[in-house]
Design a protein around this motif. Sequence first.
Motif, mmCIF file in Angstrom:
data_model
loop_
_atom_site.group_PDB
_atom_site.id
_atom_site.type_symbol
_atom_site.label_atom_id
_atom_site.label_comp_id
_atom_site.label_asym_id
_atom_site.label_seq_id
_atom_site.Cartn_x
_atom_site.Cartn_y
_atom_site.Cartn_z
ATOM 1 N N GLY A 187 1.004 -1.223 0.128
ATOM 2 C CA GLY A 187 0.118 -0.112 0.065
ATOM 3 C C GLY A 187 0.969 1.189 0.084
ATOM 4 N N VAL A 188 0.422 2.294 0.366
ATOM 5 C CA VAL A 188 0.765 3.697 0.267
ATOM 6 C C VAL A 188 0.695 4.319 1.680
ATOM 7 N N ASP A 189 1.377 5.058 2.059
ATOM 8 C CA ASP A 189 1.116 6.012 3.359
ATOM 9 C C ASP A 189 1.403 7.636 2.683
ATOM 10 N N LEU A 190 0.891 8.358 3.220
ATOM 11 C CA LEU A 190 1.052 9.735 3.270
ATOM 12 C C LEU A 190 1.505 10.073 4.832
ATOM 13 N N ARG B 165 -3.774 3.805 2.158
ATOM 14 C CA ARG B 165 -4.384 3.095 1.052
ATOM 15 C C ARG B 165 -3.634 1.781 1.098
ATOM 16 N N ARG B 166 -4.252 0.568 1.078
ATOM 17 C CA ARG B 166 -4.026 -0.663 1.060
ATOM 18 C C ARG B 166 -4.198 -1.340 -0.400
ATOM 19 N N MET B 167 -3.308 -2.402 -0.813
ATOM 20 C CA MET B 167 -3.478 -2.818 -2.094
ATOM 21 C C MET B 167 -2.897 -4.450 -2.151
ATOM 22 N N ASP C 167 4.373 0.286 -10.515
ATOM 23 C CA ASP C 167 3.448 1.308 -11.334
ATOM 24 C C ASP C 167 2.075 1.233 -10.704
ATOM 25 N N ARG C 168 1.583 0.211 -10.004
ATOM 26 C CA ARG C 168 0.088 0.382 -9.207
ATOM 27 C C ARG C 168 0.377 0.981 -8.106
ATOM 28 N N LEU C 169 1.458 1.029 -7.560
ATOM 29 C CA LEU C 169 1.739 1.844 -6.044
ATOM 30 C C LEU C 169 1.903 3.253 -6.429
ATOM 31 N N SER C 170 2.676 3.316 -7.749
ATOM 32 C CA SER C 170 2.872 5.017 -8.177
ATOM 33 C C SER C 170 1.495 5.706 -8.331
ATOM 34 N N ALA C 171 0.623 4.986 -8.731
ATOM 35 C CA ALA C 171 -0.585 5.316 -9.420
ATOM 36 C C ALA C 171 -1.415 5.657 -8.103
ATOM 37 N N LEU C 172 -1.660 4.583 -7.183
ATOM 38 C CA LEU C 172 -2.143 4.906 -5.715
ATOM 39 C C LEU C 172 -1.570 5.921 -4.783
ATOM 40 N N GLY C 173 -0.165 6.043 -4.848
ATOM 41 C CA GLY C 173 0.358 7.296 -4.168
ATOM 42 C C GLY C 173 -0.238 8.439 -4.623
#
Length: 308
Positions: A132-135, A151-153, A166-172
């Motif tokens: 996932g991604v953290d802010l 957000r988790r993935m 690529d997927r985490l870049s978009a999610l970020g």
Amino acid sequence: MRLIFAGTPEFAVPCLEACIASDAIVVAVYTQPDRPAGRGRKLTPSPVKQAALAAGIAVEQPESLKSTEARQMLASYQPDLLVVVAYGLILSRKVLATPRLGCWNVHASLLPRWRGAAPIQRAILAGDTESGVDLMQMEAGLDTGPVMLQRRMPIAADETGGSLHDRLSALGAEVLTEGVRRTVAGEALTAMPQHEDGVTYAHKLDKAEARLDLSQTAVALERKVRAFDPWPVAEADVAGEPLRIWAAHAMEGDHHATVGSVLGASRDGIDLACGDGVLRITALQRAGGKRITAADYLNARPELRGPR
């Protein structure tokens, strides 16, 4: 809201684009100095610099932010917020304190798991089923700051380092868009401290790691092949020839063959004996060649076909 964006590789470009598309004003972009790249070793601007110039945004490329002059230049932009995404420079406490709202970081893991440089590949190597991604609100420690949004993935069974990147870049970019939108609207995001338990570190990838140790399990070796696509790409000797291994999958199977020996080869792949199980190679690359399928490789080495 006056925003400075700091980032360097392709991973950071969607986040920069999200900032440009937001209601904040991107007053400057900081990125690493141009580096030699390609066969000609020509100085090449980073992907973030290219995107910033295309958008008509001022670009700064200091070697570091440690000098008084560099910090004064940063402060001269009068930033309310500094957004950092894979920038590549350590920020001092003085830099972190410069923007009115501090500094945010978009990090590609579920903190506190996989703090550090290579969270995407380390997650695949470890067999994680989720990322996932953290802010995060930045502080002086390495990815230790409190998390404002997450957000988790799921990580797919056939995920590669490239596809997850690529997927985490978009999610970020999605997470950052939400954070900037809410902040511009006057909302103060709640920053939750990270848990002390569950901390792991994603150490920087070393090209030496790419060498496959076939005494390991086939499952572990498959993860390494997937994690190291597209860099640094796994390597192994197949019937005496050193190859780069682009795609492979683990298969169950008992054998008493020497580790690394070819158990069989067909259009479906080349089966190598592992410490536990069998690794079937389906895409590879010869020295000086390009990526090809195992079937194409066997056309050049027909002696490998069939069971051994």
